[in-house]
Design a protein around this motif. Sequence first.
Motif, PDB file in Angstrom:
ATOM      1  N   MET A  18       0.834  -1.208   0.000  1.00  0.00           N
ATOM      2  CA  MET A  18       0.000   0.000   0.000  1.00  0.00           C
ATOM      3  C   MET A  18       0.868   1.257   0.000  1.00  0.00           C
ATOM      4  O   MET A  18       0.588   2.218  -0.724  1.00  0.00           O
ATOM      5  N   ALA A  19       1.915   1.245   0.813  1.00  0.00           N
ATOM      6  CA  ALA A  19       2.781   2.427   0.918  1.00  0.00           C
ATOM      7  C   ALA A  19       3.462   2.732  -0.409  1.00  0.00           C
ATOM      8  O   ALA A  19       3.570   3.902  -0.817  1.00  0.00           O
ATOM      9  N   LYS A  20       3.912   1.675  -1.110  1.00  0.00           N
ATOM     10  CA  LYS A  20       4.553   1.881  -2.415  1.00  0.00           C
ATOM     11  C   LYS A  20       3.565   2.447  -3.425  1.00  0.00           C
ATOM     12  O   LYS A  20       3.903   3.331  -4.221  1.00  0.00           O
ATOM     13  N   LYS A  21       2.340   1.928  -3.412  1.00  0.00           N
ATOM     14  CA  LYS A  21       1.317   2.445  -4.317  1.00  0.00           C
ATOM     15  C   LYS A  21       1.002   3.901  -4.008  1.00  0.00           C
ATOM     16  O   LYS A  21       0.837   4.727  -4.921  1.00  0.00           O
ATOM     17  N   LEU A  22       0.905   4.231  -2.723  1.00  0.00           N
ATOM     18  CA  LEU A  22       0.620   5.613  -2.339  1.00  0.00           C
ATOM     19  C   LEU A  22       1.772   6.543  -2.720  1.00  0.00           C
ATOM     20  O   LEU A  22       1.554   7.667  -3.167  1.00  0.00           O
ATOM     21  N   ASP A  23       3.016   6.065  -2.536  1.00  0.00           N
ATOM     22  CA  ASP A  23       4.171   6.874  -2.930  1.00  0.00           C
ATOM     23  C   ASP A  23       4.155   7.131  -4.439  1.00  0.00           C
ATOM     24  O   ASP A  23       4.476   8.233  -4.893  1.00  0.00           O
ATOM     25  N   SER A  24       3.783   6.105  -5.195  1.00  0.00           N
ATOM     26  CA  SER A  24       3.718   6.253  -6.644  1.00  0.00           C
ATOM     27  C   SER A  24       2.662   7.267  -7.037  1.00  0.00           C
ATOM     28  O   SER A  24       2.888   8.131  -7.893  1.00  0.00           O
ATOM     29  N   ALA A  25       1.485   7.187  -6.388  1.00  0.00           N
ATOM     30  CA  ALA A  25       0.412   8.134  -6.693  1.00  0.00           C
ATOM     31  C   ALA A  25       0.814   9.546  -6.306  1.00  0.00           C
ATOM     32  O   ALA A  25       0.571  10.506  -7.057  1.00  0.00           O
ATOM     33  N   ALA A  26       1.465   9.686  -5.140  1.00  0.00           N
ATOM     34  CA  ALA A  26       1.893  11.014  -4.701  1.00  0.00           C
ATOM     35  C   ALA A  26       2.926  11.598  -5.650  1.00  0.00           C
ATOM     36  O   ALA A  26       2.917  12.798  -5.947  1.00  0.00           O
ATOM     37  N   ALA A  27       3.832  10.735  -6.144  1.00  0.00           N
ATOM     38  CA  ALA A  27       4.857  11.210  -7.084  1.00  0.00           C
ATOM     39  C   ALA A  27       4.222  11.718  -8.371  1.00  0.00           C
ATOM     40  O   ALA A  27       4.620  12.752  -8.907  1.00  0.00           O
ATOM     41  N   GLU A  72       2.242   1.927 -14.810  1.00  0.00           N
ATOM     42  CA  GLU A  72       1.611   2.953 -13.981  1.00  0.00           C
ATOM     43  C   GLU A  72       2.406   4.257 -13.948  1.00  0.00           C
ATOM     44  O   GLU A  72       1.886   5.302 -13.529  1.00  0.00           O
ATOM     45  N   LEU A  73       3.675   4.224 -14.378  1.00  0.00           N
ATOM     46  CA  LEU A  73       4.490   5.439 -14.406  1.00  0.00           C
ATOM     47  C   LEU A  73       4.559   6.052 -15.798  1.00  0.00           C
ATOM     48  O   LEU A  73       5.397   6.915 -16.061  1.00  0.00           O
ATOM     49  N   ARG A  74       3.684   5.638 -16.676  1.00  0.00           N
ATOM     50  CA  ARG A  74       3.695   6.143 -18.053  1.00  0.00           C
ATOM     51  C   ARG A  74       3.597   7.667 -18.095  1.00  0.00           C
ATOM     52  O   ARG A  74       4.220   8.316 -18.948  1.00  0.00           O
ATOM     53  N   GLN A  75       2.815   8.246 -17.201  1.00  0.00           N
ATOM     54  CA  GLN A  75       2.600   9.693 -17.210  1.00  0.00           C
ATOM     55  C   GLN A  75       3.570  10.462 -16.310  1.00  0.00           C
ATOM     56  O   GLN A  75       3.478  11.682 -16.207  1.00  0.00           O
ATOM     57  N   SER A  76       4.486   9.765 -15.662  1.00  0.00           N
ATOM     58  CA  SER A  76       5.415  10.436 -14.757  1.00  0.00           C
ATOM     59  C   SER A  76       6.369  11.341 -15.532  1.00  0.00           C
ATOM     60  O   SER A  76       7.056  10.894 -16.456  1.00  0.00           O
TER      61      SER A  76
END
Length: 302
Positions: free
Chosen positions: A71-80, A270-274
């Motif tokens: 969960m924490a990794k997913k949240l970090d990814s979303a926050a980034a 999931e990082l395509r738009q980063s």
Amino acid sequence: MDWDKLRIFHAVADAGSLTHAGDALHLSQSAVSRQIRALEEALGTTLFHRHARGLILTEQGELLFEATSTMAKKLDSAAARIRDSEEEVFGELRVTTTVGFGTLWLAPRLVKLYERYPELKIDLLLEERVLDLPMREADVAIRMKEPAQADLIRKRLLNIKMRLYASPQYLERAGRPHRLEDLAKHRLICQNPATPQVSAGAQLVQQILAQEVHSTLTVNNYFGVLQGVLNHIGIGVLPDYLTVDFPALERVLPEIESIEVPVFLAYPEELRQSRRVTAFRDFVQEEISAYRRQQTGDLIGD
């Protein structure tokens, strides 16, 4: 399940201490302890073994910590992704690649990326182990084989080969070999075939060692092999991408080389738009294009 209690549980499990978790969360130790007890009561199980030296997760606690870590990794990814604006590139980007490619090709070029994006924070993870991108052990990978993991965007950057190189000073002193068998009279600098490395390189080393080479220097990465060659110790097995940055190296026995090794850049879907990932991907592709142009120019010059 109470998200706030899970957040506190994760901090305690990560720190192994109520006090340290409380400091990180800006909560008192007693408040943290109350939340953990309430979570244990809600789940009907014990999550920690209490010891004088700290806290140890129970089997049930380990299962919950695994879930909260995901969960924490997913949240970090979303926050980034949220923090990435349309105009700016900033924040942390975790890049993994092999020790050789990272130290000898990528790291020396990163100054150009920092000049373009001065607020970028790159965490360069150099190891032969393939990190799990979907589980966010890293954001971007550059690897010497096509990634097998699912849900990855991948781009083939170039093909490389392992070849034999030496310094002019070494060849002047020891002589230039003209046949594979002549390598028995020279010192070979290479990675130990048992060291984690690209299989094509290990196969080439085994082929050469079969010539009963009398003296060797084995190193566990190509950076060390290069230092041995530059200091005139012997003939080294090195990736051909080094020749652009180290033009003084002389190729030995041009007919001896490994099979082609593909180099891939990959990152999670999931990082395509980063913005950070896009900036890094575009930078690497620009540098690869410049490397190819310089390599072609050197070949024409030869």
